[in-house]
Design a protein around this motif. Structure first.
Motif, PDB file in Angstrom:
ATOM      1  N   ASP A 175       1.053  -1.173  -0.271  1.00 26.77           N
ATOM      2  CA  ASP A 175       0.129   0.136   0.160  1.00 26.77           C
ATOM      3  C   ASP A 175       0.897   1.384   0.053  1.00 26.77           C
ATOM      4  OD1 ASP A 175      -2.347   2.113   0.258  1.00 26.77           O
ATOM      5  OD2 ASP A 175      -1.660   1.441   2.258  1.00 26.77           O
ATOM      6  N   THR A 176       0.239   2.149  -0.344  1.00 30.28           N
ATOM      7  CA  THR A 176       1.139   3.013  -0.291  1.00 30.28           C
ATOM      8  C   THR A 176       1.907   3.998   0.956  1.00 30.28           C
ATOM      9  OG1 THR A 176      -0.138   4.354  -2.234  1.00 30.28           O
ATOM     10  CG2 THR A 176       0.268   5.843  -1.013  1.00 30.28           C
ATOM     11  N   SER A 177       1.004   3.213   1.637  1.00 28.28           N
ATOM     12  CA  SER A 177       1.224   4.247   3.084  1.00 28.28           C
ATOM     13  C   SER A 177       2.520   3.755   3.537  1.00 28.28           C
ATOM     14  CB  SER A 177       0.310   3.711   4.320  1.00 28.28           C
ATOM     15  OG  SER A 177       0.376   2.761   4.475  1.00 28.28           O
ATOM     16  N   VAL A 178       3.062   2.456   3.885  1.00 28.60           N
ATOM     17  CA  VAL A 178       4.206   1.299   3.489  1.00 28.60           C
ATOM     18  C   VAL A 178       5.092   2.043   3.055  1.00 28.60           C
ATOM     19  CG1 VAL A 178       4.788  -0.663   2.966  1.00 28.60           C
ATOM     20  CG2 VAL A 178       2.895  -0.510   3.351  1.00 28.60           C
ATOM     21  N   ILE A 179       4.589   2.665   1.394  1.00 31.25           N
ATOM     22  CA  ILE A 179       5.844   3.432   0.548  1.00 31.25           C
ATOM     23  C   ILE A 179       6.412   4.784   0.979  1.00 31.25           C
ATOM     24  CG2 ILE A 179       6.906   4.110  -1.228  1.00 31.25           C
ATOM     25  CD1 ILE A 179       5.217   1.954  -2.584  1.00 31.25           C
ATOM     26  N   GLU A 203     -16.023   4.229  -5.473  1.00 28.30           N
ATOM     27  CA  GLU A 203     -14.797   4.360  -5.840  1.00 28.30           C
ATOM     28  C   GLU A 203     -14.102   5.328  -4.871  1.00 28.30           C
ATOM     29  OE1 GLU A 203     -13.371   4.482 -10.309  1.00 28.30           O
ATOM     30  OE2 GLU A 203     -15.530   4.378 -10.078  1.00 28.30           O
ATOM     31  N   LYS A 204     -12.668   4.541  -4.513  1.00 31.51           N
ATOM     32  CA  LYS A 204     -11.642   5.598  -3.212  1.00 31.51           C
ATOM     33  C   LYS A 204     -10.171   4.383  -4.345  1.00 31.51           C
ATOM     34  CE  LYS A 204     -11.631   5.457   0.615  1.00 31.51           C
ATOM     35  NZ  LYS A 204     -12.350   6.004   2.042  1.00 31.51           N
ATOM     36  N   ASN A 205      -9.113   5.029  -4.105  1.00 32.66           N
ATOM     37  CA  ASN A 205      -8.117   4.357  -4.175  1.00 32.66           C
ATOM     38  C   ASN A 205      -7.513   3.255  -3.167  1.00 32.66           C
ATOM     39  OD1 ASN A 205      -7.757   5.819  -6.121  1.00 32.66           O
ATOM     40  ND2 ASN A 205      -6.447   8.041  -4.994  1.00 32.66           N
ATOM     41  N   ASP A 206      -8.448   2.891  -2.407  1.00 30.40           N
ATOM     42  CA  ASP A 206      -8.559   1.623  -1.343  1.00 30.40           C
ATOM     43  C   ASP A 206      -8.917   0.711  -1.326  1.00 30.40           C
ATOM     44  OD1 ASP A 206      -6.464   3.582   0.614  1.00 30.40           O
ATOM     45  OD2 ASP A 206      -7.832   3.620   2.180  1.00 30.40           O
ATOM     46  N   HIS A 207      -9.608   1.131  -2.040  1.00 33.12           N
ATOM     47  CA  HIS A 207     -10.631   0.163  -3.561  1.00 33.12           C
ATOM     48  C   HIS A 207     -10.023  -0.514  -4.529  1.00 33.12           C
ATOM     49  CE1 HIS A 207     -14.391   1.749  -0.545  1.00 33.12           C
ATOM     50  NE2 HIS A 207     -13.576   1.182   0.238  1.00 33.12           N
ATOM     51  N   LYS A 208      -9.249  -0.280  -4.869  1.00 33.20           N
ATOM     52  CA  LYS A 208      -8.071   0.513  -6.030  1.00 33.20           C
ATOM     53  C   LYS A 208      -7.358  -1.453  -5.937  1.00 33.20           C
ATOM     54  CE  LYS A 208      -9.391   3.744  -8.683  1.00 33.20           C
ATOM     55  NZ  LYS A 208      -8.951   4.972  -9.665  1.00 33.20           N
ATOM     56  N   ILE A 209      -6.506  -0.846  -4.305  1.00 33.38           N
ATOM     57  CA  ILE A 209      -5.788  -1.365  -3.971  1.00 33.38           C
ATOM     58  C   ILE A 209      -6.266  -2.460  -4.018  1.00 33.38           C
ATOM     59  CG2 ILE A 209      -3.870  -1.279  -2.286  1.00 33.38           C
ATOM     60  CD1 ILE A 209      -3.805   1.384  -2.465  1.00 33.38           C
ATOM     61  N   LEU A 210      -7.316  -2.907  -3.195  1.00 34.70           N
ATOM     62  CA  LEU A 210      -8.130  -4.196  -2.234  1.00 34.70           C
ATOM     63  C   LEU A 210      -8.149  -4.711  -3.371  1.00 34.70           C
ATOM     64  CD1 LEU A 210     -10.705  -2.683   0.084  1.00 34.70           C
ATOM     65  CD2 LEU A 210      -8.086  -3.739   0.482  1.00 34.70           C
ATOM     66  N   ASN A 211      -8.867  -4.252  -5.104  1.00 35.61           N
ATOM     67  CA  ASN A 211      -8.925  -5.253  -5.881  1.00 35.61           C
ATOM     68  C   ASN A 211      -7.648  -5.824  -6.864  1.00 35.61           C
ATOM     69  OD1 ASN A 211     -12.062  -4.510  -6.539  1.00 35.61           O
ATOM     70  ND2 ASN A 211     -11.761  -3.060  -7.522  1.00 35.61           N
ATOM     71  N   ALA A 212      -7.170  -5.348  -6.597  1.00 40.35           N
ATOM     72  CA  ALA A 212      -5.579  -5.297  -7.555  1.00 40.35           C
ATOM     73  C   ALA A 212      -4.929  -6.834  -5.877  1.00 40.35           C
ATOM     74  CB  ALA A 212      -4.428  -4.667  -6.814  1.00 40.35           C
ATOM     75  N   ALA A 213      -4.874  -7.018  -5.380  1.00 38.07           N
ATOM     76  CA  ALA A 213      -5.524  -8.085  -3.878  1.00 38.07           C
ATOM     77  C   ALA A 213      -5.935  -9.232  -4.061  1.00 38.07           C
ATOM     78  CB  ALA A 213      -5.196  -7.284  -2.176  1.00 38.07           C
ATOM     79  N   LEU A 214      -7.137  -9.130  -4.489  1.00 34.27           N
ATOM     80  CA  LEU A 214      -8.318  -9.764  -5.103  1.00 34.27           C
ATOM     81  C   LEU A 214      -7.795 -10.616  -5.953  1.00 34.27           C
ATOM     82  CD1 LEU A 214     -11.403  -8.299  -4.153  1.00 34.27           C
ATOM     83  CD2 LEU A 214     -10.871  -9.861  -2.931  1.00 34.27           C
ATOM     84  N   HIS A 215      -7.590  -9.877  -7.484  1.00 33.42           N
ATOM     85  CA  HIS A 215      -7.520 -10.452  -8.361  1.00 33.42           C
ATOM     86  C   HIS A 215      -6.164 -11.300  -8.410  1.00 33.42           C
ATOM     87  CE1 HIS A 215      -6.095 -10.176 -12.901  1.00 33.42           C
ATOM     88  NE2 HIS A 215      -5.053 -10.198 -12.550  1.00 33.42           N
ATOM     89  N   ASN A 240      -7.626   0.816   9.085  1.00 32.37           N
ATOM     90  CA  ASN A 240      -8.602   0.545   8.653  1.00 32.37           C
ATOM     91  C   ASN A 240      -9.119  -0.356   6.768  1.00 32.37           C
ATOM     92  OD1 ASN A 240     -11.793   1.486   8.378  1.00 32.37           O
ATOM     93  ND2 ASN A 240     -11.192   2.395   6.608  1.00 32.37           N
ATOM     94  N   LEU A 241      -7.501  -0.070   6.213  1.00 35.50           N
ATOM     95  CA  LEU A 241      -7.992  -0.624   5.374  1.00 35.50           C
ATOM     96  C   LEU A 241      -7.359  -2.116   5.355  1.00 35.50           C
ATOM     97  CD1 LEU A 241      -7.371  -0.861   2.137  1.00 35.50           C
ATOM     98  CD2 LEU A 241      -4.787  -0.197   2.568  1.00 35.50           C
ATOM     99  N   ARG A 242      -6.017  -2.317   6.157  1.00 36.99           N
ATOM    100  CA  ARG A 242      -6.433  -3.948   6.688  1.00 36.99           C
ATOM    101  C   ARG A 242      -7.827  -4.635   6.830  1.00 36.99           C
ATOM    102  NH1 ARG A 242      -1.625  -1.820   9.557  1.00 36.99           N
ATOM    103  NH2 ARG A 242      -2.478  -2.463  11.957  1.00 36.99           N
ATOM    104  N   LEU A 243      -8.500  -3.748   7.700  1.00 40.82           N
ATOM    105  CA  LEU A 243      -9.466  -4.391   8.658  1.00 40.82           C
ATOM    106  C   LEU A 243     -10.466  -4.633   7.482  1.00 40.82           C
ATOM    107  CD1 LEU A 243     -10.742  -2.497  11.340  1.00 40.82           C
ATOM    108  CD2 LEU A 243      -9.836  -4.525  11.501  1.00 40.82           C
ATOM    109  N   LYS A 244     -10.690  -3.860   6.322  1.00 47.02           N
ATOM    110  CA  LYS A 244     -11.478  -3.530   5.001  1.00 47.02           C
ATOM    111  C   LYS A 244     -10.856  -5.251   4.446  1.00 47.02           C
ATOM    112  CE  LYS A 244     -13.298   0.775   4.180  1.00 47.02           C
ATOM    113  NZ  LYS A 244     -13.374   2.070   2.475  1.00 47.02           N
TER     114      LYS A 244
END
Length: 448
Positions: free
Chosen positions: A16-20, A108-120, A138-142
Motif C-alpha cells: 500500500d502507499t502508506s508503507v512506501i 469508488e476510491k483508491n483504497d478499494h482499487k488497491i483491494l481489487n489488486a489483491a483480490l485479482h 482501516n484498510l487492513r480491516l477492509k
C-alpha cells in the motif's frame, strides 16, 4: 523471514502507499518473496513527490528506486529485485474482478482499487499466499472483511515495547550504608562499589536505597563512577520528583548530546527541556523549539482558512505556553524575564514547526523536538544526522499518544530512537511517570 522451500512457498506481498511513504526501500525487505505494486499506488505517489516533508522525500526516492530496478524491463511483468536472495516485483494495472471492492463498499476510491489488486492476485495466483501490507489499520480491516490476508509493515518495529518502559532508570535496594554516606560526602564513588558485577548501562540513573536512607545517582560511563544527582534549579524551574531530577540532569550534562524524555501529558517534559535550554543559553548560538504539525483530520494546513501565521498558531501555542510559564517565574522588571523577550526578538530563541527547521544547519544549537512520537524513524534519523559541532538535541513525547495515522507505539520515531540508541555514551533516556501539572490533571490521567 525464513527462506521459502519452493515457488509455492514464496508469498506475494501487495504494498500500500502508506508503507512506501513510511520507508521507500520497503520493497527490498521481503526476502525471496515477490512484491506487487498496484498502479494506484504509483498514481498516489505522484501526488506526494513535490514538497519538503519526509513523505515527499520517500515518494521521490521510491520512484527513483523503481526506475533503477526496472532498467530495461516492462514493469507490468515480473522483474527481479537485486540479488539472488530477493524475489521479483511487478506493477499491477487496474484489473477486472468477479468481486469489486468499489461495489462492495459502495464507493469508488483508491483504497478499494488497491483491494481489487489483491483480490485479482488471489484469483489468478491460487497456489500462492497473497498478503496485503499496509500501515493503514482501516484498510487492513477492509481487506480482512474480503478474506484477504493483511499485515502491518513489521520491518523496524520494536518487538518488545515493555523493554522501553524499563530503560533509563533503575531501583537498587540493600545498598551498603557506607556507600550512600560516601556519595553524600564525596559526590561520587567507584561504580563497582554500587553495581558490583551488574551490567553497566551508559548514562543510566539509579535510586539507591539502604536500610536507613536513599540517594539519587547517575552512572558516568566515561569515568566509571557513580555520581550523586542533586535537585538543581534551571531558570527558576525546580524538579518536583526523582524522574524530573534525572531528566534535568541529563539536559544540563554537557557530556550527553542526545536526550529523549518519555511521559504522558503534564509530566513536565517540554517545560524541563526548555528551562534547561534557557539555563545554558550562553553555551549555544540559538535555541530551537519545534514540533511536527499533525493537521486536523489529516488534511494539509493549506486546507485551513487564514494566512500561514494564523494556521500555525494553534500548533505552536503549547510551546509558547511553556515559555510563558517559565517567564512568569520572574517579575517583568527582572533581567531573566527581559532576557527571554530579548532572545525571542533577536531570534536567539526560535519556536517553529519542525518542517520550517528541517534542512537547516544545526551547529551550535540547543534543539528541542516536542511530540517526537509523531515522527517516523527516518525523520528522527534525518534530524540527528544534521547535528554539527556543539549541538544538543532533546526529543520529548509519549509513545502511546500517536496522532499520525500510520504510526503506532512500536513503529514511531521516538520508540525507534529509544530502542536503537540505548546504552550509547552520548545518549540518555528517562521516563517521567508522575503528572505534576495539577491534582485535577492527574485525576484525568489516572481515572478518565
Amino acid at each position: 523471514m525464513p527462506r521459502a522451500k519452493s515457488d509455492k512457498d514464496r508469498k506475494i506481498f501487495v504494498l500500500d502507499t502508506s508503507v512506501i511513504l513510511y520507508a521507500h526501500n520497503s520493497i527490498m525487505n521481503f526476502a525471496e518473496h515477490d512484491v506487487v505494486i498496484p498502479i494506484t499506488v504509483l498514481e498516489e505517489l505522484d501526488q506526494f513527490k513535490k514538497g519538503n516533508d519526509t513523505k515527499n522525500f520517500e515518494a521521490r526516492e521510491f520512484i527513483r528506486l523503481l526506475d533503477k530496478l526496472a532498467k530495461d524491463h516492462m514493469i507490468h511483468n515480473w522483474t527481479p529485485l537485486n540479488g539472488k536472495t530477493k524475489g521479483n516485483f511487478r506493477v499491477l494495472m487496474n484489473p477486472d474482478n468477479s468481486i469489486n471492492a468499489n461495489l462492495v463498499f459502495g464507493e469508488e476510491k483508491n483504497d478499494h482499487k488497491i483491494l481489487n489488486a489483491a483480490l485479482h492476485l488471489q484469483q489468478t495466483e491460487k497456489n500462492r499466499k497473497v498478503i496485503l501490507v499496509s500501515k493503514d489499520i482501516n484498510l487492513r480491516l477492509k481487506a480482512k472483511s474480503l478474506e484477504i490476508h493483511a499485515e502491518d509493515y513489521e520491518t523496524g518495529k520494536i518487538k518488545n515495547i515493555t523493554e522501553l518502559e524499563n530503560t533509563g532508570k533503575y531501583y537498587l535496594d540493600g545498598i551498603d550504608q557506607n556507600v550512600i554516606n560516601n556519595l553524600y560526602e564525596s559526590h561520587s564513588v567507584e561504580a563497582k562499589a554500587v553495581l558490583g558485577t551488574r551490567k553497566r548501562k551508559a548514562n543510566a540513573f539509579y535510586i539507591l536505597k539502604s536500610e536507613k536512607n536513599s540517594v539519587l545517582a547517575y552512572f558516568n560511563s566515561e569515568d566509571n563512577t557513580m555520581e550523586r544527582v542533586d535537585k538543581k534549579l534551571a531558570y527558576n524551574i525546580k524538579p518536583k520528583n526523582a524522574e524530573q531530577t534525572f531528566a534535568l540532569h541529563a539536559i544540563l550534562n554537557p557530556r550527553i548530546k542526545l536526550v529523549s524524555i518519555q511521559g504522558v501529558a503534564g509530566t513536565g517534559k517540554t517545560l524541563l527541556a526548555l528551562a534547561g535550554a534557557l539555563e545554558q543559553r550562553r553555551d549555544f548560538k540559538q535555541v530551537f523549539l519545534a514540533r511536527p504539525i499533525v493537521p486536523l483530520s489529516n488534511k494539509d494546513i493549506g486546507y485551513l482558512p487564514g494566512d500561514i501565521k494564523s494556521k500555525l498558531n494553534p500548533y505552536m501555542e503549547p510551546l509558547w505556553d511553556n515559555l510563558k510559564f517559565i517567564q512568569n517565574q520572574f517579575k517583568e522588571s527582572d533581567k531573566e524575564y527581559q532576557k527571554i523577550t530579548e532572545m525571542i526578538n533577536q531570534e536567539k530563541l526560535v519556536i517553529q514547526p519542525l518542517a520550517y527547521i528541517r534542512g537547516r544547519s544545526l551547529s551550535n544549537i540547543f534543539f528541542i523536538v516536542d511530540e517526537a512520537q509523531n515522527l517516523t524513524p527516518h525523520e528522527i534519523k534525518t534530524i540527528i544526522s544534521r547535528a554539527g559541532e556543539n549541538t544538543k538535541i532533546i526529543f520529548t513525547g509519549d509513545i502511546f499518544q500517536i496522532d499520525t495515522p500510520y504510526l503506532d507505539s512500536q513503529s514511531n520515531g521516538l520508540s525507534y530512537l529509544i530502542d536503537r540508541v540505548k546504552d550509547h555514551p552520548l545518549y540518555a533516556h528517562i521516563k517521567l511517570e508522575k503528572g505534576e501539572r495539577s491534582e485535577l490533571a492527574n485525576l484525568a490521567n489516572d481515572l478518565l
